[in-house]
Scaffold this motif. Structure first.
Motif, PDB file in Angstrom:
ATOM      1  N   SER A  24      -9.937 -17.112 -10.250  1.00  0.00           N
ATOM      2  CA  SER A  24      -9.629 -15.988  -9.492  1.00  0.00           C
ATOM      3  C   SER A  24      -9.078 -14.793 -10.263  1.00  0.00           C
ATOM      4  O   SER A  24      -8.183 -14.945 -11.271  1.00  0.00           O
ATOM      5  CB  SER A  24      -8.647 -15.978  -8.298  1.00  0.00           C
ATOM      6  N   ASP A  62      -6.552  -9.419  -7.346  1.00  0.00           N
ATOM      7  CA  ASP A  62      -5.285  -9.487  -6.343  1.00  0.00           C
ATOM      8  C   ASP A  62      -5.580  -9.751  -4.934  1.00  0.00           C
ATOM      9  O   ASP A  62      -6.719  -9.769  -4.599  1.00  0.00           O
ATOM     10  CB  ASP A  62      -4.388  -8.414  -6.803  1.00  0.00           C
ATOM     11  N   MET A  63      -4.679  -9.510  -3.934  1.00  0.00           N
ATOM     12  CA  MET A  63      -4.779  -9.907  -2.783  1.00  0.00           C
ATOM     13  C   MET A  63      -4.329  -8.431  -2.062  1.00  0.00           C
ATOM     14  O   MET A  63      -4.240  -8.628  -0.621  1.00  0.00           O
ATOM     15  CB  MET A  63      -3.561 -10.904  -2.206  1.00  0.00           C
ATOM     16  N   ASN A  68      -5.790  -7.763   1.267  1.00  0.00           N
ATOM     17  CA  ASN A  68      -5.344  -8.475   2.630  1.00  0.00           C
ATOM     18  C   ASN A  68      -4.137  -7.799   3.189  1.00  0.00           C
ATOM     19  O   ASN A  68      -3.140  -7.840   2.991  1.00  0.00           O
ATOM     20  CB  ASN A  68      -4.807  -9.754   1.974  1.00  0.00           C
ATOM     21  N   GLY A 112       0.193  -8.686  -0.060  1.00  0.00           N
ATOM     22  CA  GLY A 112      -0.951  -9.104   0.734  1.00  0.00           C
ATOM     23  C   GLY A 112      -1.004 -10.862   0.633  1.00  0.00           C
ATOM     24  O   GLY A 112      -2.227 -11.481   1.082  1.00  0.00           O
ATOM     25  N   HIS A 113       0.094 -11.582   0.351  1.00  0.00           N
ATOM     26  CA  HIS A 113      -0.052 -12.945   0.349  1.00  0.00           C
ATOM     27  C   HIS A 113       0.112 -13.394   1.874  1.00  0.00           C
ATOM     28  O   HIS A 113       0.218 -12.776   2.728  1.00  0.00           O
ATOM     29  CB  HIS A 113       1.001 -13.636  -0.261  1.00  0.00           C
ATOM     30  N   ASP A 155      -0.814 -18.086  -2.139  1.00  0.00           N
ATOM     31  CA  ASP A 155      -1.443 -17.136  -3.338  1.00  0.00           C
ATOM     32  C   ASP A 155      -2.743 -16.842  -3.156  1.00  0.00           C
ATOM     33  O   ASP A 155      -3.011 -15.607  -3.617  1.00  0.00           O
ATOM     34  CB  ASP A 155      -1.532 -18.409  -4.262  1.00  0.00           C
ATOM     35  N   GLY A 156      -3.502 -17.126  -1.934  1.00  0.00           N
ATOM     36  CA  GLY A 156      -5.107 -16.383  -1.817  1.00  0.00           C
ATOM     37  C   GLY A 156      -6.031 -17.079  -1.961  1.00  0.00           C
ATOM     38  O   GLY A 156      -5.964 -17.984  -2.822  1.00  0.00           O
ATOM     39  N   SER A 166      -9.106 -14.453  -5.185  1.00  0.00           N
ATOM     40  CA  SER A 166      -8.114 -13.532  -5.414  1.00  0.00           C
ATOM     41  C   SER A 166      -6.849 -14.513  -5.527  1.00  0.00           C
ATOM     42  O   SER A 166      -6.653 -15.551  -5.216  1.00  0.00           O
ATOM     43  CB  SER A 166      -7.699 -12.718  -3.855  1.00  0.00           C
ATOM     44  N   SER A 167      -5.681 -13.772  -6.257  1.00  0.00           N
ATOM     45  CA  SER A 167      -4.429 -14.362  -6.316  1.00  0.00           C
ATOM     46  C   SER A 167      -3.478 -13.458  -6.388  1.00  0.00           C
ATOM     47  O   SER A 167      -3.621 -12.081  -6.931  1.00  0.00           O
ATOM     48  CB  SER A 167      -4.340 -15.130  -7.763  1.00  0.00           C
ATOM     49  N   VAL A 168      -2.267 -13.551  -5.667  1.00  0.00           N
ATOM     50  CA  VAL A 168      -1.210 -12.638  -5.395  1.00  0.00           C
ATOM     51  C   VAL A 168      -0.476 -12.529  -6.544  1.00  0.00           C
ATOM     52  O   VAL A 168       0.447 -11.350  -6.612  1.00  0.00           O
ATOM     53  CB  VAL A 168      -0.556 -12.966  -4.090  1.00  0.00           C
TER      54      VAL A 168
END
Lengths: 563, 303
Positions: free
Chosen positions: A17, A20-21, A24, B17-18, B54-55, B59-61
């Motif tokens: 990955s 980022d998130m 969301n 956004g997690h 973490d997503g 994706s990763s937060v």
């Protein structure tokens, strides 16, 4: 060895990955919304002048003493005076009192004022727009000065008429200099004068100038003459030599620096005037001073600290006794007292004293000073006004029964008897006069609602700490010594006290909301210096609201905001 | 103008956004831990809430490299990662394992025991929410006695005490073990920073309130993490080399009832049950104090 990021047939060795998130937007989960919402602390409600106490404390914490002082000034132009003589009702409602000891707000106010003795009220507090209307104020006591200051701030032309030779009213005439040094008083009056208030001293309205003259030449008149007329006790022997009003005695000393004082003085009454009279008499050479009060210590209206100081200085107290006659041959020699017992509470909430039959006894005295309450001397009004309990009766807009004539302070009905009440009603009257002169109508705000309750403070963020003790100077011999007794608190104590304050309902930028946010959705805007909640991500858990130590946040249903 | 009560590093290595639940304690824990460790950190996350939090790929937060691994392998994967970095000469990178209580107390225990015995140079964190929360609140060996879970319903709540993981690790004589709470960020961050400077195996046990699993209010998470400490249920302390005990925060001794009553998972407890828990916690605290005293005495002898 191959690197995991190396591509083999356009593929990495394992799924990676790299994004980022932030796509969301978890804010859509939210059904409760946290908000920053400063609320009114109980001290501000309890202070008749509604001083912004946590706000100026926050500035003290940063050692911005000038800014702290300027935060008090819009509500009270004389913090050096009130920081010394106020009965500090703010402290009675301080939430910290339910935890350990109330904050020493009174000492803090004086501390801030004393740091600014070389500064003058800044011009920016006065409106740039000047108005033509003229206002006459009768009386330059705390009520008249406060009103004059607030009217000048609004841009009006103000003339204050004072019957004594110097401005100050009860502050100069009634309060002894060991409580309020004259240089402090002079400084703060001078600050008000500098803003353009004209003070015409030595003019008594009703004698040198009739009230009708002011009505003719000014657009509004404010009566702030205070209350100087003593009731008297209406008991046998009152006409004997050596019996006079305590306030007259103080006035004579404070204006002429001498007043005949006996060796064995009895002061009758339980208010601040009684205490001031007794302590002044000791300084004027009395060997023994006894305060006679008809109720018990608990019901005394005087400031408790003042009562303690009077005791320290040797003033004796006779509680639950009341004079019924004075005896003597030309001059007073004995006071005849009757013992009292406390019955049911009266209108003031204090228990009513009732005489005990057959308990009469006599004590010796060569001077008796009566401090049992005063009413305004309203002879100059020639009975034109409606009165209530011997004071001018006002409507909700501080106006007397005559249009364009307003009143405040002890001369009028309303909160009376203290300097800060006078300052507060003076401010109200100035607001009313401003509205009257601008729109012909007066609509003042109602009573301030109750402040942030104790149980909404998050006590986990506070530890027990003692309240500072004010330094005092009790001279060995009181005779002729009118040096100030209370010396205030040190800088260290003041800084500590500012930190000890819960700052109820007022954000101190402690960052707790930001630190504990599970969604990293709060940041401090460095330019606007305010917290910003990112509602795109805030899930509405409410941790920030709960961890706010001082209830400066709110938590509301999201639906209310989506309408 | 800021007048902070809590002093912690500003660096922010957790993004927005997690997908953790509102009021999740483990996300606050992660934020603080990364503030302490800084950028030069790699994390290994086995199956646990944080696998999801973490997503989803791609994706990763977290703004650090994360390796997701199987449930039982956090400690062994972290060991391997550390050795791999060493082999490449990247000796300054901190490797952390970040696992829930299921992956630590139960499923991953063998791997931890192995890594601890080999004294691997990793920091193993367990964010302890006291059950398998991610899969729907099944009991774990970290679930406290008396608690409701879906596999220990209120008619038959858990009747075994919580496994004492700190004592189990202390028996491995590793250089550093600590307990921490998100309600005490300065204490937590100081311990993580200390662990970072120690070579060898470090184990940090963080109490991590879980609103859905504990049946508590989301806004109560920090308060519960504080109450756990102040009631002596979760004392804050360190164990060095398996025998040097040091209590870092003197618990106030708030009645356990205050902590239990704020959580629906303890609703069924009777006054007698609560009294028993109080007695157990008081005894454990007393023993902890004894251990601290004894180890201080021993250290003086050594000096």
């Amino acid at each position: 060895m191959s690197d995991i990021m190396d591509l083999k047939n356009d593929q990495t060795l394992m799924a990676i990955s790299t994004g980022d998130m932030s796509w969301n937007k978890t804010g859509s989960w939210r059904y409760m919304r946290p908000l920053y919402e400063n609320k009114i602390p109980p001290c501000t409600v309890g202070c008749p002048a509604h001083e912004k106490i946590p706000q100026y404390f926050a500035l003290v914490k940063e050692k911005k003493y000038k800014e702290a002082w300027e935060t008090i000034l819009p509500d009270n132009p004389m913090p050096g005076v009130t920081g010394r003589v106020c009965y500090h009702p703010c402290e009675n409602v301080c939430n910290r009192g339910e935890y350990d000891e109330t904050i020493a707000i009174h000492n803090m106010e004086r501390f801030v004022a004393d740091q600014n003795l070389d500064n003058h009220i800044p011009e920016y507090l006065v409106s740039k727009e000047k108005r033509e209307e003229k206002v006459a104020i009768i009386g330059s006591g705390p009520a008249g000065l406060s009103a004059a200051y607030q009217l000048v701030r609004q841009g009006f032309k103000v003339t204050v008429f004072e019957s004594a030779n110097e401005a100050g009213g009860m502050l100069r005439i009634g309060i002894p200099s060991y409580r309020l040094p004259r240089e402090i008083l002079d400084k703060e009056i001078d600050d008000i004068k500098r803003l353009g208030v004209e003070i015409r001293a030595g003019i008594t309205i009703g004698k040198d100038l009739p009230l009708s003259n002011l009505q003719k030449n000014f657009d509004a008149v404010l009566i702030a003459v205070g209350a100087y007329k003593s009731w008297g006790m209406q008991i046998p022997g009152e006409e004997l030599k050596g019996i006079r009003s305590g306030l007259d005695y103080l006035k004579q000393y404070n204006l002429q620096e001498q007043a005949t004082t006996g060796k064995n003085v009895v002061v009758v009454g339980g208010g601040n005037t009684a205490i001031d009279t007794a302590r002044s008499a000791l300084r004027m050479g009395a060997e023994k001073v006894t305060i006679v009060y008809r109720r018990s210590r608990a019901e005394m209206p005087a400031v408790p600290e003042e009562i303690e100081d009077a005791k320290k200085e040797g003033v004796q107290f006779v509680f639950l006794a009341n004079p019924i006659a004075f005896h003597g041959n030309g001059s007073v020699q004995e006071v005849e007292l009757i013992k009292m017992e406390l019955g049911e509470p009266d209108k003031s909430g204090r228990r009513r004293p009732n005489p005990v039959k057959g308990s009469e006894y006599r004590i010796e005295a060569d001077q008796v000073l009566l401090a049992i309450g005063e009413v305004p001397d309203l002879e100059f009004t020639e009975g034109q006004f409606k009165l209530l309990h011997d004071r001018l009766n006002l409507d909700n807009g501080q106006m007397t029964s005559q249009k364009g004539i307003f009143a405040c302070g002890d001369a009028a009905n309303g909160p009376i008897g203290t300097v800060v009440d006078a300052i507060a009603t003076g401010h109200r009257a100035a607001t009313a006069i401003g509205q009257y002169l601008r729109n012909g109508k007066v609509a003042l705000n109602g009573k301030m609602e109750s402040g942030v309750p104790f149980d909404t403070i998050n006590l986990d963020y506070f530890v027990n700490e003692p309240r500072p003790k004010e330094q005092q100077h009790h001279p060995e011999t009181l005779k002729e010594n009118f040096e100030e007794v209370n010396l205030g608190i040190t800088i260290e104590d003041a800084l500590n006290e500012a930190n000890r304050c819960f700052s109820c309902g007022t954000c101190t930028y402690c960052d707790n909301c930001l630190i504990f946010c599970p969604d990293v959705a709060i940041h401090l805007d460095p330019v606007k210096h305010e917290y910003i909640i990112d509602y795109d991500y805030c899930k509405g858990c409410g941790v920030c609201v709960h961890e706010c130590p001082r209830n400066a946040m709110a938590f509301e249903e999201e639906l209310k905001w989506n309408k | 103008m800021s007048q902070q009560l809590i002093d912690i590093p500003e660096v922010e290595l957790m993004g927005k956004g997690h997908v953790a639940c509102p009021g999740c304690g483990s996300t606050v824990a992660m934020r603080f831990v990364l503030k302490a460790l800084g950028e030069e950190t790699m994390a290994v996350i086995p199956a646990c809430c944080w696998t999801i939090v973490d997503g989803p790929t791609p994706s990763s937060v977290l703004k650090i490299p994360v390796m997701h691994t199987a449930f039982e392998t956090a400690a062994s994967a972290a060991s391997g990662l550390k050795h791999g970095l060493d082999a490449r000469g990247e000796k300054n990178t901190t490797v952390m394992a970040w696992a829930g209580d299921g992956g630590t107390f139960d499923i991953g225990f063998q791997a931890i025991s192995g890594a601890a015995e080999r004294n691997e140079d990793i920091i193993y964190f367990t964010y302890d929410n006291e059950a398998y929360m991610n899969t729907g609140v099944q009991r774990s060996s970290a679930t406290p006695e008396g608690a409701w879970t879906t596999t220990t319903p209120t008619k038959t709540p858990k009747n075994k005490p919580k496994k004492d993981i700190v004592e189990a690790l202390a028996a491995h004589h590793i250089p550093y073990i600590a307990t921490a709470s998100i309600a005490f960020p300065e204490d937590l961050i100081a311990k993580v920073k200390k662990a970072k400077e120690i070579r060898g195996m470090k184990f940090i046990h963080i109490i991590s309130p879980c609103p859905p699993g504990w049946k508590s209010l989301p806004n109560d998470s920090i308060r519960l993490a504080r109450l756990a400490v102040e009631t002596k249920i979760f004392p804050l302390y360190e164990v060095e080399d398996g025998w040097k005990y040091h209590i870092t925060h003197e618990s106030k001794g708030t009645p356990v009832k205050e902590y239990l009553k704020a959580q629906g998972r303890f609703n069924h407890l009777t006054d007698a049950d609560i009294e028993n828990i109080q007695k157990t916690m008081d005894r454990k605290w007393k023993m902890l104090k004894m251990k601290e005293k004894l180890s201080l005495e021993e250290m003086e002898v050594l000096d």
